[in-house]
Write an enzyme that holds these catalytic residues in place. Structure first.
Site, PDB file in Angstrom:
ATOM      1  N   ASP A   8       0.852  -1.192   0.000  1.00 55.24           N
ATOM      2  CA  ASP A   8       0.000   0.000   0.000  1.00 55.24           C
ATOM      3  C   ASP A   8       0.890   1.245   0.000  1.00 55.24           C
ATOM      4  OD1 ASP A   8      -2.821   1.056   0.247  1.00 55.24           O
ATOM      5  OD2 ASP A   8      -1.910   2.071   1.952  1.00 55.24           O
ATOM      6  N   GLU A  10       0.908   5.819   0.342  1.00 54.39           N
ATOM      7  CA  GLU A  10       0.245   7.104   0.585  1.00 54.39           C
ATOM      8  C   GLU A  10       0.939   8.128  -0.304  1.00 54.39           C
ATOM      9  OE1 GLU A  10      -2.458   7.420   2.197  1.00 54.39           O
ATOM     10  OE2 GLU A  10      -2.463   5.482   3.237  1.00 54.39           O
ATOM     11  N   ASP A  53      -6.895  17.710   0.902  1.00 59.05           N
ATOM     12  CA  ASP A  53      -7.767  16.535   1.009  1.00 59.05           C
ATOM     13  C   ASP A  53      -6.959  15.278   1.327  1.00 59.05           C
ATOM     14  OD1 ASP A  53      -9.984  18.070   0.450  1.00 59.05           O
ATOM     15  OD2 ASP A  53      -9.999  17.589  -1.690  1.00 59.05           O
ATOM     16  N   HIS A  58      -4.317  11.016   5.312  1.00 55.41           N
ATOM     17  CA  HIS A  58      -3.169  10.308   5.895  1.00 55.41           C
ATOM     18  C   HIS A  58      -2.475  11.060   7.026  1.00 55.41           C
ATOM     19  CE1 HIS A  58      -0.654  12.984   3.502  1.00 55.41           C
ATOM     20  NE2 HIS A  58      -1.110  12.478   2.353  1.00 55.41           N
ATOM     21  N   HIS A 153      -5.355   6.908   7.472  1.00 57.83           N
ATOM     22  CA  HIS A 153      -4.744   5.943   6.562  1.00 57.83           C
ATOM     23  C   HIS A 153      -3.233   5.936   6.781  1.00 57.83           C
ATOM     24  CE1 HIS A 153      -8.076   5.254   3.459  1.00 57.83           C
ATOM     25  NE2 HIS A 153      -8.616   5.925   4.460  1.00 57.83           N
ATOM     26  N   ASP A 158      -2.472  -0.230   6.630  1.00 65.14           N
ATOM     27  CA  ASP A 158      -3.428  -0.657   5.606  1.00 65.14           C
ATOM     28  C   ASP A 158      -2.974  -1.946   4.930  1.00 65.14           C
ATOM     29  OD1 ASP A 158      -4.869   1.531   6.265  1.00 65.14           O
ATOM     30  OD2 ASP A 158      -4.668   2.573   4.353  1.00 65.14           O
TER      31      ASP A 158
END
Length: 238
Positions: A8, A10, A53, A58, A153, A158
């Site tokens: 995963d 970010e 946003d 995160h 997140h 994750d």
């Protein structure tokens, strides 16, 4: 040995094409469906601020990333870790798009030259639960995976949750795994269930005809258009 990496990321925003960059990578290793603990977790200084946003999702600030390495300085470490593995990603085109963009900026080859394949758990979930919400949180709730610690997140968290989700999604495959060592019950003299040599089964291979191949190509074309050229199968073929 089946080696899979649940991965995963970010990012600073939603579009690598528009200049957004990778800021976190989380990888969890699984060998023969068992988590090994050999994980990889890295933060990167992207040289730019996150979109508001994205920051709300995160919580990784530019100040926190100021002393972190640039992605290009960690490519060899990432490449060696992922070498030969099958990747398991939720919404794979997004993460692969950002990883390949970072590799391209560093004038390095695309990720497909390093890995053996990709499983997209979002595609898998949509096939298993059509018409339902299939976000990672929704799948955790549906499959009984504890995500109570996920207030923001994070790539490693994750990836760990996705590993549990994937194991639950594919639990039926456990029936095909034959233990090499006797169980405690067998060692104690209990009735043993004989293993099955799957190599003795001869499965018929049915090849797709030209009409079916064309229909498949048409579906990929439509997916490519609707995803803005991010269809994972087309990316791997490129």
């Amino acid at each position: 040995m089946s080696r899979q990496i649940i991965l995963d990321t970010e990012t600073t925003g939603l579009s690598a094409v528009d200049g957004d960059r990778l800021i976190e990578l989380g990888c969890v290793e699984m060998v023969n469906r068992k988590l090994t603990g050999n994980n990889l977790h890295l933060y990167f200084n992207a040289g730019r601020d996150s979109h508001p946003d994205a920051l709300r999702v995160h919580g990784i600030t530019t100040e926190f990333l100021a002393d972190k390495p640039r992605f290009e300085t960690k490519i060899d470490e990432i490449w060696d870790y992922l070498q030969g593995a099958e990747l398991i990603i939720h919404n794979a085109p997004f993460d692969l798009g950002f990883l390949n963009n970072e590799l391209k900026l560093a004038k390095r080859p695309p990720l497909k030259q390093c890995i053996s394949g990709v499983i997209d758990t979002l595609v898998m979930a949509k096939e298993m639960y059509p018409g339902k919400r299939n976000s990672l949180d929704s799948l955790c709730d549906r499959l009984g995976v504890d995500n109570s610690g996920r207030t923001l997140h994070g790539a490693l968290l994750d990836a760990e949750l996705l590993a549990d989700v994937y194991i639950n999604l594919t639990r039926g495959q456990d029936a095909l795994i034959v233990a090499e060592e006797p169980s405690e019950a067998e060692a104690a003299g209990a009735i043993a269930i004989p293993s099955v040599d799957l190599s003795t089964f001869k499965l018929q291979v049915v090849r797709a005809n030209e009409q079916e191949l064309q229909a498949h190509a048409d579906v990929l074309t439509q997916l490519d258009k609707s995803s803005g050229g991010k269809t994972v199968w087309r990316q791997l073929e490129a």
